[in-house]
Write a protein that holds these residues in place. Sequence first.
Motif, PDB file in Angstrom:
ATOM      1  N   VAL A  53       0.859  -1.186   0.000  1.00  0.00           N
ATOM      2  CA  VAL A  53       0.000   0.000   0.000  1.00  0.00           C
ATOM      3  C   VAL A  53       0.895   1.235   0.000  1.00  0.00           C
ATOM      4  O   VAL A  53       2.121   1.143   0.122  1.00  0.00           O
ATOM      5  CB  VAL A  53      -0.933   0.036   1.234  1.00  0.00           C
ATOM      6  N   SER A  54       0.273   2.393  -0.102  1.00  0.00           N
ATOM      7  CA  SER A  54       1.037   3.638  -0.092  1.00  0.00           C
ATOM      8  C   SER A  54       1.501   3.969   1.325  1.00  0.00           C
ATOM      9  O   SER A  54       0.923   3.508   2.319  1.00  0.00           O
ATOM     10  CB  SER A  54       0.188   4.790  -0.629  1.00  0.00           C
ATOM     11  N   LEU A  55       2.534   4.795   1.399  1.00  0.00           N
ATOM     12  CA  LEU A  55       3.044   5.243   2.696  1.00  0.00           C
ATOM     13  C   LEU A  55       1.984   6.062   3.436  1.00  0.00           C
ATOM     14  O   LEU A  55       1.873   5.986   4.666  1.00  0.00           O
ATOM     15  CB  LEU A  55       4.313   6.074   2.489  1.00  0.00           C
ATOM     16  N   ILE A  56       1.184   6.820   2.706  1.00  0.00           N
ATOM     17  CA  ILE A  56       0.121   7.621   3.324  1.00  0.00           C
ATOM     18  C   ILE A  56      -0.881   6.719   4.038  1.00  0.00           C
ATOM     19  O   ILE A  56      -1.331   7.014   5.152  1.00  0.00           O
ATOM     20  CB  ILE A  56      -0.588   8.480   2.260  1.00  0.00           C
ATOM     21  N   THR A  57      -1.220   5.588   3.408  1.00  0.00           N
ATOM     22  CA  THR A  57      -2.172   4.649   4.017  1.00  0.00           C
ATOM     23  C   THR A  57      -1.622   4.086   5.319  1.00  0.00           C
ATOM     24  O   THR A  57      -2.335   3.990   6.325  1.00  0.00           O
ATOM     25  CB  THR A  57      -2.484   3.505   3.032  1.00  0.00           C
ATOM     26  N   VAL A  58      -0.337   3.720   5.313  1.00  0.00           N
ATOM     27  CA  VAL A  58       0.286   3.179   6.527  1.00  0.00           C
ATOM     28  C   VAL A  58       0.325   4.237   7.625  1.00  0.00           C
ATOM     29  O   VAL A  58       0.023   3.961   8.795  1.00  0.00           O
ATOM     30  CB  VAL A  58       1.700   2.654   6.219  1.00  0.00           C
ATOM     31  N   LYS A  59       0.708   5.459   7.270  1.00  0.00           N
ATOM     32  CA  LYS A  59       0.778   6.527   8.271  1.00  0.00           C
ATOM     33  C   LYS A  59      -0.584   6.763   8.919  1.00  0.00           C
ATOM     34  O   LYS A  59      -0.675   7.000  10.127  1.00  0.00           O
ATOM     35  CB  LYS A  59       1.285   7.821   7.633  1.00  0.00           C
ATOM     36  N   LYS A  60      -1.637   6.687   8.124  1.00  0.00           N
ATOM     37  CA  LYS A  60      -2.979   6.881   8.672  1.00  0.00           C
ATOM     38  C   LYS A  60      -3.332   5.753   9.636  1.00  0.00           C
ATOM     39  O   LYS A  60      -3.861   5.993  10.727  1.00  0.00           O
ATOM     40  CB  LYS A  60      -4.013   6.949   7.550  1.00  0.00           C
ATOM     41  N   ALA A  61      -3.012   4.510   9.260  1.00  0.00           N
ATOM     42  CA  ALA A  61      -3.310   3.369  10.130  1.00  0.00           C
ATOM     43  C   ALA A  61      -2.536   3.457  11.440  1.00  0.00           C
ATOM     44  O   ALA A  61      -3.100   3.278  12.531  1.00  0.00           O
ATOM     45  CB  ALA A  61      -2.973   2.067   9.402  1.00  0.00           C
ATOM     46  N   VAL A  62      -1.242   3.735  11.344  1.00  0.00           N
ATOM     47  CA  VAL A  62      -0.407   3.820  12.547  1.00  0.00           C
ATOM     48  C   VAL A  62      -0.846   4.994  13.418  1.00  0.00           C
ATOM     49  O   VAL A  62      -0.916   4.887  14.648  1.00  0.00           O
ATOM     50  CB  VAL A  62       1.081   3.936  12.157  1.00  0.00           C
ATOM     51  N   GLY A  63      -1.166   6.125  12.783  1.00  0.00           N
ATOM     52  CA  GLY A  63      -1.635   7.282  13.540  1.00  0.00           C
ATOM     53  C   GLY A  63      -2.906   6.989  14.318  1.00  0.00           C
ATOM     54  O   GLY A  63      -3.059   7.404  15.474  1.00  0.00           O
ATOM     55  N   GLU A  64      -3.839   6.254  13.691  1.00  0.00           N
ATOM     56  CA  GLU A  64      -5.082   5.886  14.370  1.00  0.00           C
ATOM     57  C   GLU A  64      -4.799   4.956  15.552  1.00  0.00           C
ATOM     58  O   GLU A  64      -5.409   5.081  16.619  1.00  0.00           O
ATOM     59  CB  GLU A  64      -6.027   5.197  13.381  1.00  0.00           C
ATOM     60  N   LEU A  65      -3.879   4.017  15.377  1.00  0.00           N
ATOM     61  CA  LEU A  65      -3.541   3.088  16.464  1.00  0.00           C
ATOM     62  C   LEU A  65      -2.854   3.810  17.615  1.00  0.00           C
ATOM     63  O   LEU A  65      -3.045   3.462  18.785  1.00  0.00           O
ATOM     64  CB  LEU A  65      -2.655   1.959  15.931  1.00  0.00           C
ATOM     65  N   ILE A  66      -2.050   4.823  17.296  1.00  0.00           N
ATOM     66  CA  ILE A  66      -1.439   5.635  18.349  1.00  0.00           C
ATOM     67  C   ILE A  66      -2.515   6.410  19.094  1.00  0.00           C
ATOM     68  O   ILE A  66      -2.542   6.453  20.326  1.00  0.00           O
ATOM     69  CB  ILE A  66      -0.388   6.591  17.749  1.00  0.00           C
ATOM     70  N   ARG A  67      -3.428   7.009  18.338  1.00  0.00           N
ATOM     71  CA  ARG A  67      -4.505   7.779  18.964  1.00  0.00           C
ATOM     72  C   ARG A  67      -5.358   6.901  19.874  1.00  0.00           C
ATOM     73  O   ARG A  67      -5.781   7.321  20.954  1.00  0.00           O
ATOM     74  CB  ARG A  67      -5.387   8.411  17.890  1.00  0.00           C
ATOM     75  N   ASP A  68      -5.598   5.651  19.445  1.00  0.00           N
ATOM     76  CA  ASP A  68      -6.437   4.744  20.223  1.00  0.00           C
ATOM     77  C   ASP A  68      -5.689   4.083  21.377  1.00  0.00           C
ATOM     78  O   ASP A  68      -6.293   3.346  22.168  1.00  0.00           O
ATOM     79  CB  ASP A  68      -7.012   3.648  19.317  1.00  0.00           C
ATOM     80  N   GLY A  69      -4.372   4.315  21.470  1.00  0.00           N
ATOM     81  CA  GLY A  69      -3.618   3.788  22.601  1.00  0.00           C
ATOM     82  C   GLY A  69      -3.030   2.412  22.396  1.00  0.00           C
ATOM     83  O   GLY A  69      -2.485   1.836  23.339  1.00  0.00           O
ATOM     84  N   TYR A  70      -3.118   1.849  21.180  1.00  0.00           N
ATOM     85  CA  TYR A  70      -2.510   0.546  20.924  1.00  0.00           C
ATOM     86  C   TYR A  70      -1.000   0.665  20.743  1.00  0.00           C
ATOM     87  O   TYR A  70      -0.252  -0.255  21.067  1.00  0.00           O
ATOM     88  CB  TYR A  70      -3.114  -0.093  19.670  1.00  0.00           C
ATOM     89  N   LEU A  71      -0.568   1.774  20.164  1.00  0.00           N
ATOM     90  CA  LEU A  71       0.845   2.000  19.891  1.00  0.00           C
ATOM     91  C   LEU A  71       1.263   3.340  20.480  1.00  0.00           C
ATOM     92  O   LEU A  71       0.427   4.194  20.781  1.00  0.00           O
ATOM     93  CB  LEU A  71       1.114   2.025  18.378  1.00  0.00           C
ATOM     94  N   ILE A 148      -1.448  13.227  13.275  1.00  0.00           N
ATOM     95  CA  ILE A 148      -1.607  11.863  13.790  1.00  0.00           C
ATOM     96  C   ILE A 148      -2.546  11.830  14.993  1.00  0.00           C
ATOM     97  O   ILE A 148      -2.624  10.837  15.711  1.00  0.00           O
ATOM     98  CB  ILE A 148      -0.250  11.225  14.149  1.00  0.00           C
ATOM     99  N   ASP A 149      -3.254  12.941  15.198  1.00  0.00           N
ATOM    100  CA  ASP A 149      -4.345  13.000  16.176  1.00  0.00           C
ATOM    101  C   ASP A 149      -3.904  12.780  17.615  1.00  0.00           C
ATOM    102  O   ASP A 149      -4.560  12.060  18.373  1.00  0.00           O
ATOM    103  CB  ASP A 149      -5.441  11.986  15.819  1.00  0.00           C
ATOM    104  N   VAL A 150      -2.784  13.400  18.021  1.00  0.00           N
ATOM    105  CA  VAL A 150      -2.490  13.394  19.449  1.00  0.00           C
ATOM    106  C   VAL A 150      -3.575  14.194  20.151  1.00  0.00           C
ATOM    107  O   VAL A 150      -4.200  15.085  19.569  1.00  0.00           O
ATOM    108  CB  VAL A 150      -1.091  13.978  19.761  1.00  0.00           C
ATOM    109  N   ARG A 151      -3.802  13.883  21.420  1.00  0.00           N
ATOM    110  CA  ARG A 151      -4.897  14.520  22.151  1.00  0.00           C
ATOM    111  C   ARG A 151      -4.555  15.932  22.613  1.00  0.00           C
ATOM    112  O   ARG A 151      -5.448  16.751  22.842  1.00  0.00           O
ATOM    113  CB  ARG A 151      -5.270  13.668  23.369  1.00  0.00           C
ATOM    114  N   GLY A 152      -3.271  16.213  22.798  1.00  0.00           N
ATOM    115  CA  GLY A 152      -2.855  17.525  23.267  1.00  0.00           C
ATOM    116  C   GLY A 152      -1.342  17.619  23.259  1.00  0.00           C
ATOM    117  O   GLY A 152      -0.640  16.624  23.044  1.00  0.00           O
TER     118      GLY A 152
END
Length: 380
Positions: A53-71, A148-152
């Motif tokens: 997949v594209s790098l943009i797709t991976v960055k979005k997935a990883v960013g969401e997982l960071i935001r959700d607290g998995y990573l 990457i949607d950090v909370r603050g």
Amino acid sequence: MSDRGYQPVIDHTNPVPLYRQIMDDIRSQIDAGELRPGDQISPNVELARSYNVSLITVKKAVGELIRDGYLFGRVGKGTFVAGARNGRGREAKGTIGLVLTDFGNPFFMQIAHHIEADVSRYGYNLLFSYSSNDFEREENQIRHFQEIDVRGLIIASTEYTNHVPEIVRELHASRFPYVMISFVDDPTIHYVGTDHERGAFMATEFLIRNGRSRIGYLGAEKGNPLGALRRAGYLRALERHGIEARPEFEFTFPAPRQDFESGFAIGEAFCRIAERPDGVFAYNDQSAIGFERALTAGRLRIPEDVALVGFDDVVYRVPPPVPLTTIHQLTDRIAGLALEKLNRQIEGALFEVRTILEPSLVVRDSCRNHHSIPTTEGIT
């Protein structure tokens, strides 16, 4: 993904968005124990190649997982599985970012240490960045954190003039949760820090109470609001005790440097002055240590010939020749209050916009204690 030979597979014909499939795949590895808390996942470029997949797709997935607290991620280090980091794993409330000037600033590194130790109490992962005193890089890092949607964000800006960076004004206008831990001159900006004018007053008054009557100030360049506050405290103490302020006793750093080298250079010139101060208040400990070394190299005795008081009270790689009397800033409380203020913003609760802490005096050999000084305590 890991060293266990796992081959990631996603279905490019599936209507579920590719980034969602990647998220599900990584979550399944975490749930199965194939990726454990603290494990580092592959770099984004490798993930993009593995998933095709594209790098943009991976960055979005990883960013969401960071935001959700998995990573959680650390700039320059990589991305890791949460759990060991904050003791809560997937129950984390997300990630907050800490933007620092550089690794070499011991004052902000001490605050960062306390933040890292305390962040788990609030249930967040923590992501660091270091601007290396590059303002453009700092702005890019803040924008990346938002992407990457950090909370603050907790920010120690590289803005040497201590005016509010435009990127921080943007955060403020958009109501994005943030707290500044580097001084800014705008009372509407969210900030935790020290009463700098009061600290400078205490330092100068201590020199006076130790019998010094010709007192100099080793200070920041004109136009620096933080330098102006500390200079104001210095001047107020002189006025309080009926001592004339002498412009020739004020020594200014070359902008924007307020460091060991600048203090040393001023100290070398100081040694050549015929009528010199017998006491000096230095803007910060870094410059005070450089100043001390120049004076001892010039065969001036501290404190017999010149007494010296600094500001910060943090440990430096190069220790002073004579243990430094200094103004102590409550780095642990600054860290704790910054986290509390940020968390209250994230949760939509009321919070104090500006929190100012009372400093205290730490007496060491560079200005011996011949008279008593009232004990001070931190207040909010």
